[in-house]
Scaffold this motif. Sequence first.
Motif, PDB file in Angstrom:
ATOM      1  N   VAL A 160     -16.834  16.212  17.890  1.00  0.00           N
ATOM      2  CA  VAL A 160     -18.221  16.610  17.629  1.00  0.00           C
ATOM      3  C   VAL A 160     -19.174  15.467  17.997  1.00  0.00           C
ATOM      4  CG1 VAL A 160     -19.909  17.268  15.881  1.00  0.00           C
ATOM      5  CG2 VAL A 160     -17.629  18.287  15.858  1.00  0.00           C
ATOM      6  N   GLN A 161     -20.050  15.715  18.939  1.00  0.00           N
ATOM      7  CA  GLN A 161     -21.060  14.729  19.320  1.00  0.00           C
ATOM      8  C   GLN A 161     -22.432  15.359  19.094  1.00  0.00           C
ATOM      9  OE1 GLN A 161     -20.082  11.753  19.839  1.00  0.00           O
ATOM     10  NE2 GLN A 161     -17.902  12.308  19.851  1.00  0.00           N
ATOM     11  N   HIS A 162     -23.460  14.811  19.721  1.00  0.00           N
ATOM     12  CA  HIS A 162     -24.796  15.374  19.565  1.00  0.00           C
ATOM     13  C   HIS A 162     -25.164  16.189  20.797  1.00  0.00           C
ATOM     14  CE1 HIS A 162     -25.850  13.162  15.906  1.00  0.00           C
ATOM     15  NE2 HIS A 162     -25.076  12.211  16.394  1.00  0.00           N
ATOM     16  N   PHE A 200     -25.487  18.514  15.846  1.00  0.00           N
ATOM     17  CA  PHE A 200     -24.062  18.303  16.083  1.00  0.00           C
ATOM     18  C   PHE A 200     -23.498  19.411  16.948  1.00  0.00           C
ATOM     19  CE2 PHE A 200     -24.300  15.935  11.968  1.00  0.00           C
ATOM     20  CZ  PHE A 200     -24.036  14.691  12.535  1.00  0.00           C
ATOM     21  N   SER A 201     -22.687  19.040  17.932  1.00  0.00           N
ATOM     22  CA  SER A 201     -22.052  20.045  18.783  1.00  0.00           C
ATOM     23  C   SER A 201     -20.886  19.421  19.526  1.00  0.00           C
ATOM     24  CB  SER A 201     -23.061  20.605  19.791  1.00  0.00           C
ATOM     25  OG  SER A 201     -22.400  21.473  20.690  1.00  0.00           O
ATOM     26  N   SER A 220     -22.033  24.557  15.263  1.00  0.00           N
ATOM     27  CA  SER A 220     -21.098  24.786  16.370  1.00  0.00           C
ATOM     28  C   SER A 220     -19.755  25.234  15.783  1.00  0.00           C
ATOM     29  CB  SER A 220     -20.923  23.501  17.170  1.00  0.00           C
ATOM     30  OG  SER A 220     -20.180  22.563  16.428  1.00  0.00           O
ATOM     31  N   ARG A 264     -17.444   8.571   9.965  1.00  0.00           N
ATOM     32  CA  ARG A 264     -16.386   9.198  10.758  1.00  0.00           C
ATOM     33  C   ARG A 264     -15.062   8.474  10.597  1.00  0.00           C
ATOM     34  NH1 ARG A 264     -18.334  12.561  15.834  1.00  0.00           N
ATOM     35  NH2 ARG A 264     -20.438  13.044  15.140  1.00  0.00           N
TER      36      ARG A 264
END
Lengths: 198, 198
Positions: free
Chosen positions: A53-55, A62-63, B3, B36
């Motif tokens: 999950v990144q931006h 988040f996506s 997401s 994280r």
Amino acid sequence: MFSPLVAELIQGLRVLPGVGPKSAQRMALYLLERNRQGAQQLADVLARAMLDVQHCESCRTFSEQSLCQLCASTARDTQLLCVVESPADILAIEQSGSFNGLYFVLGGHLSPIDGIGPHELGIPQLINRLKNKEVTELILATNATVEGEATAHYIRESSKVFGVKVSRIAHGVPLGGELETVDSHTLARALNQRQRYA
Amino acid sequence: MFSPLVAELIQGLRVLPGVGPKSAQRMALYLLERNRQGAQQLADVLARAMLDVQHCESCRTFSEQSLCQLCASTARDTQLLCVVESPADILAIEQSGSFNGLYFVLGGHLSPIDGIGPHELGIPQLINRLKNKEVTELILATNATVEGEATAHYIRESSKVFGVKVSRIAHGVPLGGELETVDSHTLARALNQRQRYA
């Protein structure tokens, strides 16, 4: 008096917000006793999510895709851009069913004391987006807190040069709210910003 | 509007007891935003614990070794055996610093309606342990609930044939407790089981 691995599990669960020693112990014993399969699945999704999950490149939510579902959608009004503090705010607004534009997620509010300035909130990226003139209205939906107001004010000032229409979500008495239970600041705002009947 | 992977993470966190949709969402966003590394460590320890933690062969508490630390210790009095419902009870008793014997963990209490009988609680294993006459006193420390009392009663009856001394932990007004705040059942018990000054 727990075995080293059980003690490590209890300690590990304390990374979760709002989980103290007693809750962590209860969770660890519950998972070991009742739901090892669910716990295995949680371990798996935690590991994958933290890795993948990144931006979103466009709105910063988040996506795991470079563009999130909303930014990639062709059904949204790209002239409206709503600025929020957190990805959770997108969910809340989407559930209201009264907005069809795009979002921009700051990921917090201005807080100089914590070293959070415009750069950390992606405000240069937001301003950059106003340059191509596609966005006609910028809706500031930061929280109704002192920090949220200050952040909204900063963005409003920064976007003035682009001639874009800038608005702030309305504040006042919540629907279903009884006047006697509403705090005086909110009541003062509701009176000051009263709407005249058409 | 999260997401798919973030939604899966939120769903995954709901296996934790006491965690509803809102808490799970807050936890997921917190971990993604702030910690994280901690979440990765949690994923790792969860996976290892669910795989490796089994029950101690002797006392049935959770342990990744076949014998737990207490059962393997040579410093404990093997003549005293304290029967508790849950591994968490061992921790509570150890913290009281007033017991130096061994434990036996039932993992619950008798509950015929849920299909939990003597076999599920390991009572045959407990009774078996009384046969070699090493244990001289069996201390029943099940909870002071109807089910805990019934379970204690059952074990007391089952162990009669072995001539072992069987005791029940004392019930009464908790230390620091004010009489007017103690429920009447507890007060009645405290009066009935009053201790005469020596």
